[in-house]
Design a protein around this motif. Sequence first.
Motif, PDB file in Angstrom:
ATOM      1  N   GLU A 102      -4.518  43.204  13.231  1.00  0.00           N
ATOM      2  CA  GLU A 102      -3.678  44.132  13.990  1.00  0.00           C
ATOM      3  C   GLU A 102      -3.412  45.405  13.186  1.00  0.00           C
ATOM      4  N   ASN A 103      -3.068  45.228  11.923  1.00  0.00           N
ATOM      5  CA  ASN A 103      -2.823  46.391  11.069  1.00  0.00           C
ATOM      6  C   ASN A 103      -4.088  47.201  10.856  1.00  0.00           C
ATOM      7  N   ALA A 104      -5.184  46.481  10.650  1.00  0.00           N
ATOM      8  CA  ALA A 104      -6.457  47.163  10.419  1.00  0.00           C
ATOM      9  C   ALA A 104      -6.868  47.983  11.636  1.00  0.00           C
ATOM     10  N   MET A 105      -6.539  47.479  12.821  1.00  0.00           N
ATOM     11  CA  MET A 105      -6.914  48.171  14.054  1.00  0.00           C
ATOM     12  C   MET A 105      -6.214  49.519  14.189  1.00  0.00           C
ATOM     13  N   ARG A 106      -4.948  49.551  13.732  1.00  0.00           N
ATOM     14  CA  ARG A 106      -4.200  50.810  13.788  1.00  0.00           C
ATOM     15  C   ARG A 106      -4.933  51.906  13.008  1.00  0.00           C
ATOM     16  N   ASP A 107      -5.376  51.548  11.805  1.00  0.00           N
ATOM     17  CA  ASP A 107      -6.083  52.523  10.966  1.00  0.00           C
ATOM     18  C   ASP A 107      -7.460  52.842  11.525  1.00  0.00           C
ATOM     19  N   ALA A 108      -8.058  51.836  12.170  1.00  0.00           N
ATOM     20  CA  ALA A 108      -9.463  51.972  12.574  1.00  0.00           C
ATOM     21  C   ALA A 108      -9.674  53.108  13.577  1.00  0.00           C
ATOM     22  N   ILE A 109      -8.696  53.304  14.464  1.00  0.00           N
ATOM     23  CA  ILE A 109      -8.846  54.379  15.449  1.00  0.00           C
ATOM     24  C   ILE A 109      -8.861  55.725  14.722  1.00  0.00           C
ATOM     25  N   ILE A 110      -7.887  55.892  13.821  1.00  0.00           N
ATOM     26  CA  ILE A 110      -7.774  57.151  13.071  1.00  0.00           C
ATOM     27  C   ILE A 110      -9.005  57.372  12.188  1.00  0.00           C
ATOM     28  N   ASN A 111      -9.459  56.317  11.538  1.00  0.00           N
ATOM     29  CA  ASN A 111     -10.563  56.443  10.580  1.00  0.00           C
ATOM     30  C   ASN A 111     -11.946  56.330  11.209  1.00  0.00           C
ATOM     31  N   GLN A 112     -11.963  56.348  12.527  1.00  0.00           N
ATOM     32  CA  GLN A 112     -13.239  56.374  13.261  1.00  0.00           C
ATOM     33  C   GLN A 112     -14.160  55.212  12.918  1.00  0.00           C
ATOM     34  N   GLN A 113     -13.574  54.023  12.864  1.00  0.00           N
ATOM     35  CA  GLN A 113     -14.400  52.836  12.617  1.00  0.00           C
ATOM     36  C   GLN A 113     -14.949  52.242  13.914  1.00  0.00           C
ATOM     37  N   PHE A 114     -14.407  52.695  15.032  1.00  0.00           N
ATOM     38  CA  PHE A 114     -14.925  52.210  16.316  1.00  0.00           C
ATOM     39  C   PHE A 114     -16.065  53.112  16.786  1.00  0.00           C
ATOM     40  N   TYR A 115     -17.029  52.524  17.430  1.00  0.00           N
ATOM     41  CA  TYR A 115     -18.072  53.318  18.067  1.00  0.00           C
ATOM     42  C   TYR A 115     -18.572  52.546  19.279  1.00  0.00           C
ATOM     43  N   LEU A 116     -19.373  53.198  20.085  1.00  0.00           N
ATOM     44  CA  LEU A 116     -19.844  52.552  21.304  1.00  0.00           C
ATOM     45  C   LEU A 116     -21.340  52.282  21.257  1.00  0.00           C
ATOM     46  N   GLU A 117     -21.717  51.161  21.881  1.00  0.00           N
ATOM     47  CA  GLU A 117     -23.125  50.909  22.160  1.00  0.00           C
ATOM     48  C   GLU A 117     -23.275  50.934  23.674  1.00  0.00           C
ATOM     49  N   TYR A 118     -24.500  51.152  24.125  1.00  0.00           N
ATOM     50  CA  TYR A 118     -24.749  51.287  25.561  1.00  0.00           C
ATOM     51  C   TYR A 118     -25.841  50.317  25.967  1.00  0.00           C
ATOM     52  N   GLN A 119     -25.517  49.472  26.947  1.00  0.00           N
ATOM     53  CA  GLN A 119     -26.535  48.536  27.414  1.00  0.00           C
ATOM     54  C   GLN A 119     -27.096  49.021  28.748  1.00  0.00           C
ATOM     55  N   PRO A 120     -28.438  49.137  28.829  1.00  0.00           N
ATOM     56  CA  PRO A 120     -29.065  49.627  30.064  1.00  0.00           C
ATOM     57  C   PRO A 120     -28.798  48.719  31.256  1.00  0.00           C
ATOM     58  N   LYS A 121     -28.634  49.335  32.428  1.00  0.00           N
ATOM     59  CA  LYS A 121     -28.617  48.629  33.712  1.00  0.00           C
ATOM     60  C   LYS A 121     -29.862  49.081  34.454  1.00  0.00           C
ATOM     61  N   LEU A 122     -30.573  48.148  35.025  1.00  0.00           N
ATOM     62  CA  LEU A 122     -31.853  48.506  35.642  1.00  0.00           C
ATOM     63  C   LEU A 122     -32.007  47.988  37.057  1.00  0.00           C
ATOM     64  N   ASN A 123     -32.901  48.636  37.774  1.00  0.00           N
ATOM     65  CA  ASN A 123     -33.440  48.072  39.002  1.00  0.00           C
ATOM     66  C   ASN A 123     -34.429  47.025  38.532  1.00  0.00           C
ATOM     67  N   ILE A 124     -34.141  45.744  38.814  1.00  0.00           N
ATOM     68  CA  ILE A 124     -34.935  44.681  38.186  1.00  0.00           C
ATOM     69  C   ILE A 124     -36.337  44.562  38.769  1.00  0.00           C
ATOM     70  N   LYS A 125     -36.542  45.143  39.931  1.00  0.00           N
ATOM     71  CA  LYS A 125     -37.862  45.066  40.554  1.00  0.00           C
ATOM     72  C   LYS A 125     -38.788  46.146  40.007  1.00  0.00           C
ATOM     73  N   THR A 126     -38.231  47.361  39.849  1.00  0.00           N
ATOM     74  CA  THR A 126     -39.061  48.489  39.426  1.00  0.00           C
ATOM     75  C   THR A 126     -38.939  48.796  37.934  1.00  0.00           C
ATOM     76  N   GLY A 127     -37.892  48.270  37.296  1.00  0.00           N
ATOM     77  CA  GLY A 127     -37.676  48.566  35.888  1.00  0.00           C
ATOM     78  C   GLY A 127     -37.043  49.922  35.646  1.00  0.00           C
ATOM     79  N   GLN A 128     -36.674  50.598  36.729  1.00  0.00           N
ATOM     80  CA  GLN A 128     -36.036  51.911  36.609  1.00  0.00           C
ATOM     81  C   GLN A 128     -34.637  51.782  36.008  1.00  0.00           C
ATOM     82  N   LEU A 129     -34.359  52.643  35.040  1.00  0.00           N
ATOM     83  CA  LEU A 129     -33.024  52.698  34.443  1.00  0.00           C
ATOM     84  C   LEU A 129     -32.071  53.319  35.443  1.00  0.00           C
ATOM     85  N   ILE A 130     -30.931  52.657  35.724  1.00  0.00           N
ATOM     86  CA  ILE A 130     -30.009  53.200  36.731  1.00  0.00           C
ATOM     87  C   ILE A 130     -28.620  53.498  36.173  1.00  0.00           C
ATOM     88  N   GLY A 131     -28.365  53.078  34.950  1.00  0.00           N
ATOM     89  CA  GLY A 131     -27.045  53.336  34.368  1.00  0.00           C
ATOM     90  C   GLY A 131     -26.877  52.560  33.086  1.00  0.00           C
TER      91      GLY A 131
END
Length: 278
Positions: free
Chosen positions: A27-56
């Motif tokens: 909990e304490n570490a989390m407080r600092d983590a926002i300020i110290n930019q320890q969080f980041y995002l990853e992005y998982q593709p969403k696809l049209n499963i028939k065509t393989g087209q990336l949709i989001g």
Amino acid sequence: AKKQGKNGYAFYDINLENESLEKRLLENAMRDAIINQQFYLEYQPKLNIKTGQLIGMEALVRWNHPVIGRIPPGKFIPLAEETGMIIPLGEWILKESCEQIVKWQEMGYPYLPVSVNVSVRQLDDNEFINKVEKILKETQINPAMLELEVTESVFADVKNAAEILQQIRNLGIQVSIDDFGTGYSSLTYIKHLPIDTLKVDQSFVKDIHVNEESRAIIKAVITLANSIGINVIAEGVEMKEHVVELVNEGCKLGQGYYFSKPLSVQDFEQFMQQHYRV
Ligand code: C2E
Ligand code: CA
Ligand code: CA
Ligand code: CA
């Protein structure tokens, strides 16, 4: 935590003691983590499963602590919810996601919608809608490019859940029900809610190729969704067999390790180059 033993003497439950210590440290570490930019995002593709087209894509938060290392969201998100840290963290996640899609748009990548997970605690926050509006204004993204994923528990835990979902919708943002099928909301109940997409929980996808029951559930969800005009996406698609069954049942959209794990910004850029056809 002291427990009363059989003979009346107290002893320490070492496991419980460690658990609460770990919690407080995190909990304490989390407080600092926002300020110290320890969080980041990853992005998982969403696809049209028939065509393989990336949709989001779905944005998924990651925490890399300088000493502890990578801490999985399954560990810190529940704690962030418990302590209320999810409010500032969730706001950061939303802003970061919107800023990223603007960046990609400016770089000439396809303008794809991003789905952001929102905790029940955030929806319960009276300021939530104002915060979302502010982020839309600051980043100038088309609200239709933003989707909020909420779990079914929202209907049990948030006062006027339907009203809040409607307010989100009124901003032009899409709403998706995450982990669908694991909660208590029935298919008929869903009919009356302002939602755009049902995200079928991965537990049903996992054994769809071998379990008649899972297949029946997915089929029922798709039938209902089609009849009331909402989308269905399957999560946790891991194997070719999953894809085959899902296509058989009329499911058009999917997400999972079979297509791609969650990717860093750089790797997602590469994925877009390979999987997006105009
Ligand atoms: P979720 O929203 O249901 O996210 C899907 C989880 O399944 C992610 O785990 C993802 O990496 C994982 N996954 C993706 N494809 C597959 C697959 O094919 N097979 C399997 N077995 N798993 C797959 P992750 O990133 O560890 O996140 C776990 C949970 O933590 C999320 O479940 C969500 O409840 C929460 N979470 C993650 N990021 C955020 C966030 O930014 N905000 C909030 N509020 N919660 C988040
Ligand atoms: Ca999700
Ligand atoms: Ca999910
Ligand atoms: Ca989940």
